[in-house]
Design a protein around this motif. Sequence first.
Motif, PDB file in Angstrom:
ATOM      1  N   ILE A 126      95.641  47.134 -17.466  1.00 23.72           N
ATOM      2  CA  ILE A 126      95.502  47.877 -16.217  1.00 23.72           C
ATOM      3  C   ILE A 126      95.449  46.888 -15.054  1.00 23.72           C
ATOM      4  O   ILE A 126      94.629  45.974 -15.036  1.00 23.72           O
ATOM      5  N   SER A 127      96.344  47.066 -14.097  1.00 24.23           N
ATOM      6  CA  SER A 127      96.420  46.157 -12.952  1.00 24.23           C
ATOM      7  C   SER A 127      95.859  46.775 -11.676  1.00 24.23           C
ATOM      8  O   SER A 127      95.548  46.060 -10.721  1.00 24.23           O
ATOM      9  N   TYR A 128      95.735  48.105 -11.668  1.00 23.49           N
ATOM     10  CA  TYR A 128      95.284  48.773 -10.437  1.00 23.49           C
ATOM     11  C   TYR A 128      94.680  50.121 -10.790  1.00 23.49           C
ATOM     12  O   TYR A 128      95.190  50.836 -11.665  1.00 23.49           O
ATOM     13  N   ILE A 129      93.571  50.454 -10.117  1.00 23.20           N
ATOM     14  CA  ILE A 129      92.963  51.782 -10.225  1.00 23.20           C
ATOM     15  C   ILE A 129      92.703  52.272  -8.808  1.00 23.20           C
ATOM     16  O   ILE A 129      92.051  51.586  -8.014  1.00 23.20           O
ATOM     17  N   SER A 130      93.215  53.437  -8.476  1.00 27.54           N
ATOM     18  CA  SER A 130      93.066  53.960  -7.121  1.00 27.54           C
ATOM     19  C   SER A 130      91.592  54.202  -6.799  1.00 27.54           C
ATOM     20  O   SER A 130      90.833  54.684  -7.645  1.00 27.54           O
ATOM     21  N   PRO A 131      91.182  53.889  -5.575  1.00 25.49           N
ATOM     22  CA  PRO A 131      89.786  54.131  -5.185  1.00 25.49           C
ATOM     23  C   PRO A 131      89.493  55.593  -4.866  1.00 25.49           C
ATOM     24  O   PRO A 131      88.341  55.951  -4.633  1.00 25.49           O
ATOM     25  N   VAL A 132      90.529  56.432  -4.843  1.00 27.33           N
ATOM     26  CA  VAL A 132      90.325  57.846  -4.508  1.00 27.33           C
ATOM     27  C   VAL A 132      90.959  58.731  -5.573  1.00 27.33           C
ATOM     28  O   VAL A 132      91.904  58.335  -6.255  1.00 27.33           O
ATOM     29  N   ALA A 133      90.415  59.930  -5.711  1.00 31.16           N
ATOM     30  CA  ALA A 133      90.980  60.932  -6.621  1.00 31.16           C
ATOM     31  C   ALA A 133      91.812  61.917  -5.812  1.00 31.16           C
ATOM     32  O   ALA A 133      91.555  62.149  -4.631  1.00 31.16           O
ATOM     33  N   VAL A 134      92.821  62.484  -6.468  1.00 36.07           N
ATOM     34  CA  VAL A 134      93.682  63.474  -5.815  1.00 36.07           C
ATOM     35  C   VAL A 134      93.800  64.689  -6.721  1.00 36.07           C
ATOM     36  O   VAL A 134      93.484  64.638  -7.912  1.00 36.07           O
ATOM     37  N   THR A 135      94.268  65.783  -6.156  1.00 31.18           N
ATOM     38  CA  THR A 135      94.446  67.006  -6.929  1.00 31.18           C
ATOM     39  C   THR A 135      95.602  66.842  -7.908  1.00 31.18           C
ATOM     40  O   THR A 135      96.665  66.338  -7.555  1.00 31.18           O
ATOM     41  N   SER A 136      95.385  67.258  -9.134  1.00 25.86           N
ATOM     42  CA  SER A 136      96.418  67.152 -10.156  1.00 25.86           C
ATOM     43  C   SER A 136      97.597  68.056  -9.818  1.00 25.86           C
ATOM     44  O   SER A 136      97.423  69.193  -9.366  1.00 25.86           O
ATOM     45  N   GLU A 137      98.811  67.545 -10.048  1.00 28.22           N
ATOM     46  CA  GLU A 137     100.006  68.355  -9.828  1.00 28.22           C
ATOM     47  C   GLU A 137     100.146  69.435 -10.894  1.00 28.22           C
ATOM     48  O   GLU A 137     100.830  70.432 -10.683  1.00 28.22           O
ATOM     49  N   LEU A 138      99.503  69.223 -12.046  1.00 22.70           N
ATOM     50  CA  LEU A 138      99.604  70.180 -13.146  1.00 22.70           C
ATOM     51  C   LEU A 138      98.561  71.287 -13.055  1.00 22.70           C
ATOM     52  O   LEU A 138      98.792  72.397 -13.532  1.00 22.70           O
TER      53      LEU A 138
ATOM     54  N   ASN B  50      87.087  62.732 -15.501  1.00 22.04           N
ATOM     55  CA  ASN B  50      85.990  62.423 -16.419  1.00 22.04           C
ATOM     56  C   ASN B  50      86.175  61.079 -17.119  1.00 22.04           C
ATOM     57  O   ASN B  50      85.215  60.494 -17.618  1.00 22.04           O
ATOM     58  N   ASP B  51      87.421  60.606 -17.173  1.00 22.00           N
ATOM     59  CA  ASP B  51      87.707  59.343 -17.858  1.00 22.00           C
ATOM     60  C   ASP B  51      87.890  58.175 -16.893  1.00 22.00           C
ATOM     61  O   ASP B  51      87.914  57.021 -17.319  1.00 22.00           O
ATOM     62  N   ALA B  52      88.037  58.473 -15.603  1.00 19.89           N
ATOM     63  CA  ALA B  52      88.401  57.437 -14.632  1.00 19.89           C
ATOM     64  C   ALA B  52      87.375  56.309 -14.573  1.00 19.89           C
ATOM     65  O   ALA B  52      87.737  55.132 -14.473  1.00 19.89           O
ATOM     66  N   ASN B  53      86.092  56.654 -14.635  1.00 18.77           N
ATOM     67  CA  ASN B  53      85.058  55.623 -14.527  1.00 18.77           C
ATOM     68  C   ASN B  53      84.959  54.752 -15.780  1.00 18.77           C
ATOM     69  O   ASN B  53      84.285  53.718 -15.769  1.00 18.77           O
ATOM     70  N   LEU B  54      85.619  55.169 -16.856  1.00 20.54           N
ATOM     71  CA  LEU B  54      85.590  54.387 -18.089  1.00 20.54           C
ATOM     72  C   LEU B  54      86.631  53.270 -18.072  1.00 20.54           C
ATOM     73  O   LEU B  54      86.521  52.304 -18.822  1.00 20.54           O
ATOM     74  N   ALA B  55      87.640  53.420 -17.218  1.00 18.91           N
ATOM     75  CA  ALA B  55      88.717  52.429 -17.154  1.00 18.91           C
ATOM     76  C   ALA B  55      88.336  51.290 -16.209  1.00 18.91           C
ATOM     77  O   ALA B  55      87.646  51.499 -15.211  1.00 18.91           O
ATOM     78  N   LYS B  56      88.797  50.089 -16.527  1.00 14.55           N
ATOM     79  CA  LYS B  56      88.529  48.910 -15.714  1.00 14.55           C
ATOM     80  C   LYS B  56      89.818  48.112 -15.544  1.00 14.55           C
ATOM     81  O   LYS B  56      90.658  48.074 -16.443  1.00 14.55           O
ATOM     82  N   VAL B  57      89.964  47.474 -14.386  1.00 11.85           N
ATOM     83  CA  VAL B  57      91.107  46.588 -14.174  1.00 11.85           C
ATOM     84  C   VAL B  57      91.037  45.448 -15.190  1.00 11.85           C
ATOM     85  O   VAL B  57      89.980  44.858 -15.406  1.00 11.85           O
TER      86      VAL B  57
END
Length: 371
Positions: free
Chosen positions: A253-265, A227-234
């Motif tokens: 922020i130097s890098y933001i992954s182009p894909v989402a992954v399942t949380s380990e938690l 929900n917060d990923a789109n708010l962050a910018k390089v």
Amino acid sequence: MIVLRKALWGVLVVILLVVAVLVTGVFTSKGSAAVVVKVSTTKEGNITKDVFANGKIESKVIKEQFVTSGGVIEKIHVKKGDPVKKGQELLTLSTTDLNAKLKQEKHQLQVNLAEKEKFLKDQEKVRKQTFETVKKEMSETGSAVSLESFDENSAVDEKLYDLKIQDAESNIDDIQKKLEKNQLFADIDGIVTGISVKEGQEITLGTSSFMITNVSQLQIKANLAENDANLAKVGMKVKVSGDAFTNTYAGSISYISPVAVTSELDAKESVVEFKVDLEQPNVELRPGYKATVQLTIENAAHHIVPLSAVKRDGKQSYVFKVVDNKAVRTNVKLGEENDEFIEVLEGLQPGDQFIEGPSADVKEGIQVVIK
């Protein structure tokens, strides 16, 4: 005395008239009591929101070192945790076998050279003898003298000797190159964080042997909730803190992954990996430390109201506008919020008056008195 009594009666009449006016003002025509409220006017503003993400400090530069030649490890010159400089020797391979092979190949080269030399001398003698024989035979028949066939066969034999010499020279060159590569040197400055070989071990070309970590170039690797990923910018500025160190550090922020992954938690949640470059890393920071990244995000301008102005009826949010001194329930669509304000995306217009912190007495259509 009579004058004093008349004056007192006059004051009493005035007081009664004032009370009557006040009572009339706080009751509606239906007889319902009016409610005193605090009113504000809608305004545009930005919601500043702090987002926190947990991650770890890691080095931006981790070098895996591979041996450039095969052989038996004679000496390892460093241990795990040692600081090293670029070009510093890490290990030495034994040269005993290589030196023995080199000596053998050099001897073989001399043998091959001597054999060729003897062959050429012998061929010269044989050629002279052959020439005289052929010359005598040709003079009897009147034919021209030719040693073409002899020379062709001789050239083939000489080529075989040359191939043997070239083979020995090639072997010598290979061994000398291996001898030059019997040492492995550090490719970067850093700390030895891994050693995967040991003295006496026989290894082959390309064997992984050391891990070197540059601890002066650090970054944070963390995960943002979807929900917060789109708010962050390089390039966005952030603050980094942690339990293992005392200072708070600035970064971006130097890098933001182009894909989402399942949380380990939580397998039901998705996260997006991002990385943060630290502007001025300190010696108190170490790879592997846990860190918290704080992102301060400012949304686009919208109508904002205090959180206290918003009421909820199930899933429906609403505020009370003030229209003609009456409370008017108005459904609203909400956006982002912070500790004080919340965005109103739909339902209010610029200049609308609304009630802050409406009490339970505020109902639809009730008469209100503005403080």
